[in-house]
Design a protein around this motif. Structure first.
Motif, PDB file in Angstrom:
ATOM      1  N   GLU A   1      -0.003   7.903   8.329  1.00 15.93           N
ATOM      2  CA  GLU A   1       0.114   9.383   8.203  1.00 15.93           C
ATOM      3  C   GLU A   1      -0.430  10.009   9.139  1.00 15.93           C
ATOM      4  N   ARG A   2      -1.419   9.177  10.200  1.00 13.57           N
ATOM      5  CA  ARG A   2      -1.880  10.430  11.539  1.00 13.57           C
ATOM      6  C   ARG A   2      -0.776  11.197  11.921  1.00 13.57           C
ATOM      7  N   MET A   3       0.031  10.182  12.190  1.00 12.54           N
ATOM      8  CA  MET A   3       1.208  10.414  13.387  1.00 12.54           C
ATOM      9  C   MET A   3       1.902  11.710  13.053  1.00 12.54           C
ATOM     10  N   ARG A   4       2.373  11.170  11.464  1.00 10.29           N
ATOM     11  CA  ARG A   4       2.302  12.370  10.709  1.00 10.29           C
ATOM     12  C   ARG A   4       2.417  13.624  10.723  1.00 10.29           C
ATOM     13  N   LEU A   5       0.607  13.318  10.732  1.00 10.08           N
ATOM     14  CA  LEU A   5      -0.084  15.269  10.728  1.00 10.08           C
ATOM     15  C   LEU A   5       0.231  15.390  11.735  1.00 10.08           C
ATOM     16  N   VAL A   6       0.378  14.911  13.371  1.00 12.83           N
ATOM     17  CA  VAL A   6       0.233  14.818  14.537  1.00 12.83           C
ATOM     18  C   VAL A   6       1.666  15.636  14.884  1.00 12.83           C
ATOM     19  N   PHE A   7       2.890  14.894  13.867  1.00 15.89           N
ATOM     20  CA  PHE A   7       3.673  16.105  13.826  1.00 15.89           C
ATOM     21  C   PHE A   7       4.283  17.463  13.384  1.00 15.89           C
ATOM     22  N   GLU A   8       3.838  17.168  11.986  1.00 23.14           N
ATOM     23  CA  GLU A   8       3.423  18.085  11.471  1.00 23.14           C
ATOM     24  C   GLU A   8       2.639  19.574  11.840  1.00 23.14           C
TER      25      GLU A   8
ATOM     26  N   VAL B   1       0.598  -1.486  -0.069  1.00 26.08           N
ATOM     27  CA  VAL B   1       0.048   0.104  -0.321  1.00 26.08           C
ATOM     28  C   VAL B   1       1.180   1.088  -0.035  1.00 26.08           C
ATOM     29  N   ARG B   2       0.329   1.665  -1.115  1.00 24.43           N
ATOM     30  CA  ARG B   2       1.086   3.225  -1.611  1.00 24.43           C
ATOM     31  C   ARG B   2       0.359   4.485  -0.786  1.00 24.43           C
ATOM     32  N   SER B   3       0.928   5.144   0.400  1.00 29.22           N
ATOM     33  CA  SER B   3       0.323   6.469   0.863  1.00 29.22           C
ATOM     34  C   SER B   3       1.190   7.578   0.554  1.00 29.22           C
ATOM     35  N   PRO B   4       0.764   8.410   0.921  1.00 25.26           N
ATOM     36  CA  PRO B   4       1.188  10.254   0.180  1.00 25.26           C
ATOM     37  C   PRO B   4       2.742   9.625   0.859  1.00 25.26           C
ATOM     38  N   HIS B   5       3.234   9.506   1.855  1.00 29.38           N
ATOM     39  CA  HIS B   5       4.128   9.547   2.449  1.00 29.38           C
ATOM     40  C   HIS B   5       4.593   8.155   3.088  1.00 29.38           C
ATOM     41  N   PHE B   6       4.238   7.656   2.829  1.00 27.04           N
ATOM     42  CA  PHE B   6       5.039   5.344   3.541  1.00 27.04           C
ATOM     43  C   PHE B   6       4.406   4.896   2.520  1.00 27.04           C
ATOM     44  N   ARG B   7       5.194   3.913   2.539  1.00 22.39           N
ATOM     45  CA  ARG B   7       4.939   2.312   1.887  1.00 22.39           C
ATOM     46  C   ARG B   7       4.637   1.696   2.508  1.00 22.39           C
ATOM     47  N   VAL B   8       3.678   0.827   2.370  1.00 24.93           N
ATOM     48  CA  VAL B   8       3.504  -0.281   3.387  1.00 24.93           C
ATOM     49  C   VAL B   8       3.799  -1.884   2.933  1.00 24.93           C
ATOM     50  N   VAL B   9       4.097  -2.582   2.995  1.00 26.34           N
ATOM     51  CA  VAL B   9       4.467  -4.092   2.128  1.00 26.34           C
ATOM     52  C   VAL B   9       4.336  -5.285   3.535  1.00 26.34           C
ATOM     53  N   THR B  10       3.400  -6.113   3.668  1.00 21.50           N
ATOM     54  CA  THR B  10       3.079  -6.970   4.463  1.00 21.50           C
ATOM     55  C   THR B  10       2.339  -7.866   3.967  1.00 21.50           C
ATOM     56  N   ASN B  11       2.640  -8.896   4.695  1.00 23.70           N
ATOM     57  CA  ASN B  11       1.790 -10.256   4.658  1.00 23.70           C
ATOM     58  C   ASN B  11      -0.056 -10.362   5.499  1.00 23.70           C
ATOM     59  N   SER B  12      -0.586  -9.365   5.596  1.00 26.59           N
ATOM     60  CA  SER B  12      -1.477  -9.495   6.074  1.00 26.59           C
ATOM     61  C   SER B  12      -2.461  -8.897   5.170  1.00 26.59           C
TER      62      SER B  12
ATOM     63  N   VAL C   1       9.397  16.526   9.397  1.00 27.14           N
ATOM     64  CA  VAL C   1       8.787  15.327   9.327  1.00 27.14           C
ATOM     65  C   VAL C   1       8.913  14.419   8.110  1.00 27.14           C
ATOM     66  N   ASP C   2       9.742  14.726   6.856  1.00 27.82           N
ATOM     67  CA  ASP C   2      10.010  13.956   5.937  1.00 27.82           C
ATOM     68  C   ASP C   2      10.856  13.822   5.282  1.00 27.82           C
ATOM     69  N   PRO C   3      11.608  13.067   5.636  1.00 24.93           N
ATOM     70  CA  PRO C   3      13.036  12.254   5.649  1.00 24.93           C
ATOM     71  C   PRO C   3      13.450  12.563   3.841  1.00 24.93           C
TER      72      PRO C   3
ATOM     73  N   TYR D   1       3.689   4.024  16.791  1.00 26.50           N
ATOM     74  CA  TYR D   1       4.068   5.458  17.022  1.00 26.50           C
ATOM     75  C   TYR D   1       5.690   5.562  17.764  1.00 26.50           C
ATOM     76  N   HIS D   2       6.271   4.220  18.345  1.00 27.52           N
ATOM     77  CA  HIS D   2       7.400   4.310  19.188  1.00 27.52           C
ATOM     78  C   HIS D   2       8.361   4.144  17.426  1.00 27.52           C
ATOM     79  N   GLU D   3       7.992   3.392  16.838  1.00 22.89           N
ATOM     80  CA  GLU D   3       9.192   3.847  15.520  1.00 22.89           C
ATOM     81  C   GLU D   3       8.708   4.419  14.580  1.00 22.89           C
ATOM     82  N   TYR D   4       7.920   5.580  14.440  1.00 19.18           N
ATOM     83  CA  TYR D   4       7.691   6.260  13.629  1.00 19.18           C
ATOM     84  C   TYR D   4       8.335   8.288  14.692  1.00 19.18           C
ATOM     85  N   THR D   5       8.763   7.843  15.753  1.00 14.58           N
ATOM     86  CA  THR D   5       9.364   8.716  16.478  1.00 14.58           C
ATOM     87  C   THR D   5      11.282   8.032  16.774  1.00 14.58           C
ATOM     88  N   HIS D   6      11.266   7.031  16.414  1.00 12.91           N
ATOM     89  CA  HIS D   6      12.730   6.673  16.232  1.00 12.91           C
ATOM     90  C   HIS D   6      12.962   6.981  14.225  1.00 12.91           C
TER      91      HIS D   6
END
Length: 465
Positions: A53-60, A29-40, A68-70, A130-135
Motif C-alpha cells: 500500500e505504501r509503494m502504491r501511494l508513492v507512485f500515486e 489479509v485484505r487491504s484496500p488494494h491488495f490481497r495477501v495470502v501467506t503461510n507466515s 496505478v490500479d490494474p 517494490y521490485h515486483e510491484y514495479t513489474h
C-alpha cells in the motif's frame, strides 16, 4: 526529480515434489488494494500489505496521471520459506545453477499474482516487494518493453526507501556495482536483445550480470536525462511502442552511438559516488481497514493451484486440485482452474463441464461464466442451455464490463437466438469500442446491420473494418 522519474513510467530441470504439511496454517489479509495470502504470521502478513500500500501511494502521489490500479485484483503469495517457494516458482529456476528468485510477477486473465519470498536477502528490507510491484505497474507494456528495460526499472525502484513524509528513489545498489566492477559487462546490443529464453535471464552468473547491468544503464540514463534536461528514455520507449523498431535500433536512435554509451556506462559504474531522487509526500497507511481471516488448507491450496496452472506447472496444479476437491468438493476456484487447464489442453467438453459446475456454485469469475457460455454456444443448444448461456453472458458483463469478448458473445446471442436487435447492437458497439482493432467484432456488427436491413450501415462498418 519528479520530472526525471516521471519520464520512466510514462513510456511505459526436474520438478520439485509437490507436497505441503496438512497442519500448515495460512492467513489472508485484505487491504484496500491488495490481497495477501501467506503461510507466515499475522504481523508479517499485515506488514506485507502495508508495504504494498505504501509503494502504491508513492507512485500515486508522484505520478497522478499514472493508472496505478490494474483492472484485475492483485493477489500476493507471501511465502516464508524456501521449500514452499520452490514448489511454486517456475521450473526454469529449479535447475542447478539457476538464479535464486526473491519474487515473481505473473499476470493471469482475471488476477495479477505476485509471488514473494519473505526470507530473501537484499540490501533493502522491502526490495522484493517494490521490485515486483514495479513489474505490476509495467505489465501493460510487456508486449513492447524489452526485458533489460523492464528488469532495469524494477531494480531501480526496488531500492526505494519510504518514510512518513518523503521517499528516496533510485538509491545506488552496492551489490550490483561490486559485481559489475568484478565481471566483464555485456555488450549493449547483447543486453538489449535478451529475452525470456536467454541464459542471461535464468542462469546464475549470466543472469546476475544481466540484472546488474540493466539496473546500471537505467540509473545512468535517468541521471543523465535529469542533469542534461533530456528525455532519452522516453524517446526509446516511444520508438519501441509506437514505431515498433527493434531494441538495438531504438537504442541507437535514442541513446546515440552504442560504443560510446558502453564506454560511458563502464566509467559510470567505476565512479565513487552516485545521486538519487527524493520526493515529498505523506505515505502513511491506515491499517485499520485491513481485514484478516484464517484460510482452510483447501482454500490455500486452491489459490496456489491456480497460480501453478498459469505458471505452466500443470501436473503440480492438477495434483493439488485433486487434493482440494477431495477435501472440499464445492471449492469454486478449483472448478474454475480445472476448467482453464482443460480449455488450454483443447478439451472443450471437459472444460465446459468444469465451468458449468463453477457457475452453479455461484462463481464470481467473469471468465468462468464467459467460457461456459462461449463453449456451449459452439454447438446446437436446448432451450434450457440457451437460458443458461444468456444468464452467464450477462453475468460476465456485469462482473467485468471492460471484457470485450463477453459483450461480443452476448450481442451475437441476442441477435441469433432472441432477435433482440437493438440490445444486440449495443453489446457489439461496446465490444468494438473496448477493442477497436478486433476485425471479427466489426464483422459481427456488419452481419447484424445486414439482418436489420440497414444496408448503408453495413457498408460503413465494412469500410471501418
Amino acid at each position: 526529480m519528479r520530472r526525471a522519474v516521471l519520464s520512466v513510467l510514462l513510456i511505459l530441470g526436474p520438478l520439485v515434489p509437490f507436497s505441503f504439511a496438512k497442519q500448515e496454517s495460512w492467513l489472508e489479509v485484505r487491504s484496500p488494494h491488495f490481497r495477501v495470502v501467506t503461510n507466515s504470521n499475522e504481523k508479517q502478513a499485515c506488514h506485507v500489505a502495508d508495504q504494498f500500500e505504501r509503494m502504491r501511494l508513492v507512485f500515486e502521489n508522484a505520478f497522478p496521471h499514472l493508472q496505478v490500479d490494474p483492472d484485475s485484483p492483485i493477489v500476493v503469495l507471501a511465502i516464508k520459506d524456501e521449500k514452499t517457494f520452490n514448489a511454486l516458482e517456475p521450473v526454469a529456476y529449479l535447475a542447478k545453477g539457476s538464479l535464486k528468485l526473491g519474487g515473481l510477477f505473473l499476470r493471469a486473465p482475471d488476477t495479477n499474482y505476485v509471488l514473494l519470498r519473505l526470507d530473501a536477502e537484499g540490501e533493502h528490507p522491502y526490495a522484493v516487494i517494490y521490485h515486483e510491484y514495479t513489474h505490476l505497474l509495467l505489465s501493460k507494456a510487456e508486449d513492447w518493453m524489452p526485458l533489460w528495460m523492464n528488469e532495469g526499472l524494477a531494480e531501480f525502484y526496488q531500492n526505494t526507501e519510504i518514510h512518513d513524509k518523503e521517499v528516496d528513489l533510485g538509491q545506488p545498489s552496492p551489490k550490483n556495482l561490486q559485481l559489475l566492477r568484478q565481471e566483464q559487462m555485456l555488450p549493449l546490443p547483447t543486453l538489449f536483445m535478451v529475452d525470456a529464453s536467454s541464459p542471461y535471464y535464468h542462469e546464475g552468473n549470466k543472469g546476475s550480470i544481466f540484472y546488474a547491468e540493466s539496473w546500471a544503464l537505467i540509473h545512468y540514463l535517468e541521471q543523465k536525462d535529469f542533469r542534461e534536461n533530456t528525455h532519452a528514455i522516453t524517446d526509446y520507449g516511444k520508438l519501441l511502442s509506437k514505431k515498433k523498431v527493434d531494441p538495438v535500433t531504438a537504442a541507437t536512435q535514442a541513446f546515440g552511438d552504442l560504443n560510446r554509451l558502453q564506454v560511458a556506462l563502464e566509467g559510470y559504474v567505476r565512479q565513487g559516488s552516485y545521486s538519487y531522487f527524493r520526493a515529498q509526500g505523506a505515505n502513511e497507511v491506515d491499517d485499520s481497514a485491513f481485514q484478516m481471516q484464517v484460510l482452510t488448507l483447501p482454500q490455500a491450496n486452491a489459490i496456489r493451484a491456480d497460480f501453478l496452472a498459469y505458471n505452466g506447472r500443470t501436473d503440480d496444479a492438477k495434483a493439488l486440485l485433486d487434493q482440494v476437491l477431495q477435501q472440499d468438493p464445492s471449492n469454486v476456484l478449483a472448478h474454475e482452474t480445472n476448467g482453464y487447464l482443460e480449455f488450454r489442453a483443447g478439451h472443450m467438453q471437459k472444460a465446459k463441464d468444469w465451468y458449468a459446475q463453477a457457475v452453479k456454485l455461484d462463481s464470481q469469475s467473469f471468465l468462468a461464466h464467459y467460457y461456459f457460455a462461449a463453449i456451449t454456444m459452439s454447438r446446437p443448444m436446448s432451450e434450457e442451455e440457451e437460458r443458461q448461456v444468456e444468464s452467464s453472458l450477462r453475468r460476465a458483463v456485469e462482473l467485468n464490463s471492460a471484457f470485450a469478448p463477453a459483450h461480443e458473445r452476448l450481442g451475437v446471442f441476442l441477435a441469433k437466438y432472441r432477435r433482440q436487435y437493438p440490445e444486440a447492437r449495443l453489446q457489439l458497439l461496446d465490444a468494438v469500442q473496448i477493442d477497436p482493432a478486433n476485425f471479427a467484432y466489426r464483422m459481427d456488427m456488419a452481419s447484424l446491420m445486414l439482418e436489420m436491413g440497414r444496408d448503408n450501415d453495413v457498408i460503413t462498418v465494412l469500410r471501418n473494418a
